[in-house]
Design a protein around this motif. Structure first.
Motif, PDB file in Angstrom:
ATOM      1  N   ARG A  68     -54.484   0.621 -48.491  1.00 14.14           N
ATOM      2  CA  ARG A  68     -55.873   0.209 -48.398  1.00 14.14           C
ATOM      3  C   ARG A  68     -56.066  -1.029 -47.794  1.00 14.14           C
ATOM      4  O   ARG A  68     -56.947  -0.977 -47.268  1.00 14.14           O
TER       5      ARG A  68
ATOM      6  N   GLN B 179     -56.401   0.315 -44.203  1.00 17.93           N
ATOM      7  CA  GLN B 179     -57.900   0.713 -44.158  1.00 17.93           C
ATOM      8  C   GLN B 179     -58.810  -0.138 -43.812  1.00 17.93           C
ATOM      9  O   GLN B 179     -59.789   0.155 -43.126  1.00 17.93           O
ATOM     10  N   MET B 180     -58.915  -1.213 -44.613  1.00 22.14           N
ATOM     11  CA  MET B 180     -59.828  -2.423 -44.559  1.00 22.14           C
ATOM     12  C   MET B 180     -59.954  -3.151 -43.056  1.00 22.14           C
ATOM     13  O   MET B 180     -60.708  -3.283 -42.594  1.00 22.14           O
ATOM     14  N   ARG B 181     -58.714  -3.318 -42.969  1.00 21.34           N
ATOM     15  CA  ARG B 181     -58.417  -4.062 -41.580  1.00 21.34           C
ATOM     16  C   ARG B 181     -58.875  -3.010 -40.297  1.00 21.34           C
ATOM     17  O   ARG B 181     -59.449  -3.452 -39.349  1.00 21.34           O
TER      18      ARG B 181
ATOM     19  N   GLY C 229     -60.815  -0.555 -40.437  1.00 19.91           N
ATOM     20  CA  GLY C 229     -62.149  -0.217 -40.378  1.00 19.91           C
ATOM     21  C   GLY C 229     -63.165  -1.371 -40.224  1.00 19.91           C
ATOM     22  O   GLY C 229     -64.367  -1.073 -40.476  1.00 19.91           O
ATOM     23  N   ASP C 230     -62.797  -2.711 -39.616  1.00 14.04           N
ATOM     24  CA  ASP C 230     -63.695  -3.752 -39.546  1.00 14.04           C
ATOM     25  C   ASP C 230     -64.199  -4.093 -40.576  1.00 14.04           C
ATOM     26  O   ASP C 230     -65.375  -4.681 -40.755  1.00 14.04           O
ATOM     27  N   GLU C 231     -63.531  -3.891 -41.800  1.00 16.54           N
ATOM     28  CA  GLU C 231     -64.180  -4.395 -43.102  1.00 16.54           C
ATOM     29  C   GLU C 231     -63.530  -5.841 -43.412  1.00 16.54           C
ATOM     30  O   GLU C 231     -64.176  -6.598 -44.391  1.00 16.54           O
ATOM     31  N   LEU C 232     -62.712  -6.556 -42.388  1.00 17.41           N
ATOM     32  CA  LEU C 232     -62.181  -7.876 -42.686  1.00 17.41           C
ATOM     33  C   LEU C 232     -62.661  -8.634 -41.431  1.00 17.41           C
ATOM     34  O   LEU C 232     -62.559  -8.408 -40.293  1.00 17.41           O
TER      35      LEU C 232
ATOM     36  N   TRP D  71     -57.536 -11.600 -41.072  1.00 16.51           N
ATOM     37  CA  TRP D  71     -56.467 -11.320 -42.002  1.00 16.51           C
ATOM     38  C   TRP D  71     -55.149 -11.754 -41.392  1.00 16.51           C
ATOM     39  O   TRP D  71     -54.933 -12.120 -40.311  1.00 16.51           O
TER      40      TRP D  71
ATOM     41  N   PRO E   1     -62.979 -10.023 -47.149  1.00 14.64           N
ATOM     42  CA  PRO E   1     -63.872  -8.853 -46.786  1.00 14.64           C
ATOM     43  C   PRO E   1     -65.005  -9.493 -46.218  1.00 14.64           C
ATOM     44  O   PRO E   1     -65.677 -10.585 -46.404  1.00 14.64           O
ATOM     45  N   ARG E   2     -65.835  -8.565 -45.216  1.00  9.36           N
ATOM     46  CA  ARG E   2     -66.882  -9.130 -44.445  1.00  9.36           C
ATOM     47  C   ARG E   2     -68.116  -9.262 -45.197  1.00  9.36           C
ATOM     48  O   ARG E   2     -68.945 -10.205 -45.002  1.00  9.36           O
ATOM     49  N   ALA E   3     -68.726  -8.210 -45.741  1.00  3.43           N
ATOM     50  CA  ALA E   3     -69.718  -7.911 -46.267  1.00  3.43           C
ATOM     51  C   ALA E   3     -70.336  -9.107 -47.200  1.00  3.43           C
ATOM     52  O   ALA E   3     -71.296  -9.464 -46.951  1.00  3.43           O
TER      53      ALA E   3
END
Length: 223
Positions: free
Chosen positions: A76, A79-81, A83-86, A89, A100-102
């Protein structure tokens, strides 16, 4: 009006001027006191919230999911890394950590400050991605002996991990010039006061006061 500006106005802290939030980064070698300092700042100021990191390490005794960390498996995390969700890191002592970015972007856009208890690698990445929003504070121990004592008395890590953290401390400390402020954590109360003073000053920077131009125009028109 942002929520942050409204809170300032209600508590008599000055005129309600809309402000962009900031990213308040606190870093140190393990055991120097950054986590204690961060918790005290959070307890003292209602307008700053803690960034909850994701990590692949196992929870320590007393830690809660989505409160202390978002505990995830390596799949997981990757996946976050990818998917540019971070926002940032790093790999630390065989485990991965990230921000987490959002939730961070949503907070600062609404005028809320976000506090980060992260290492120098994360601080570098955040500074590169959001240079105008970061405030970097590095916490130093008063001596090597005090640092070792603090690591041993935490009683959360086995001796081999304590030794590994002590070995890494010199390398981590070498990054202090990359920070805007440095606090030598000899006395916790003094260090907390310094950290809060830094936060107050950074909030008053003209570049962050997005509603200042409108406020000044209204002020001038009333004269």
């Amino acid at each position: 009006m942002s929520k942050n500006a409204d809170e300032q106005h209600k508590h008599g802290a000055g005129p309600a001027i809309a402000r962009r939030g900031l990213l308040y980064i606190v870093s140190s070698p393990s055991g120097a006191g950054k986590t204690t300092l961060a918790r005290r700042v959070l307890a003292a100021d209602p307008n700053i919230t803690m960034s909850v990191s994701v990590t692949t390490r196992a929870p320590r005794p007393g830690e809660q999911q989505s409160v202390d960390y978002h505990f995830v498996d390596r799949t997981r995390f990757e996946q976050m890394r990818d998917g540019d969700e971070l926002l940032e890191w790093a790999k630390v002592f065989d485990n991965f950590y990230g921000t987490p970015r959002a939730p961070v972007e949503a907070a600062i856009s609404s005028g809320k400050d976000v506090l980060f208890d992260i290492d120098w690698q994360g601080a570098q990445q955040l500074s590169q991605k959001m240079p105008g929003d970061v405030v970097r504070v590095f916490v130093l121990p008063p001596s090597g002996d005090v640092l070792e004592d603090r690591l041993k008395t935490r009683a959360q890590d086995p001796p081999e991990i304590v030794a590994k953290r002590m070995a890494a401390a010199s390398s981590e400390i070498s990054h202090w010039p990359e920070y805007d402020y440095v606090i030598v954590n000899t006395d916790v109360e003094t260090s907390v006061a310094s950290a809060l003073a830094i936060l107050t000053a950074e909030r008053l920077k003209r570049a962050r006061l997005l509603g200042l131009s409108d406020f000044v125009r209204k002020l001038q028109s009333a004269l």
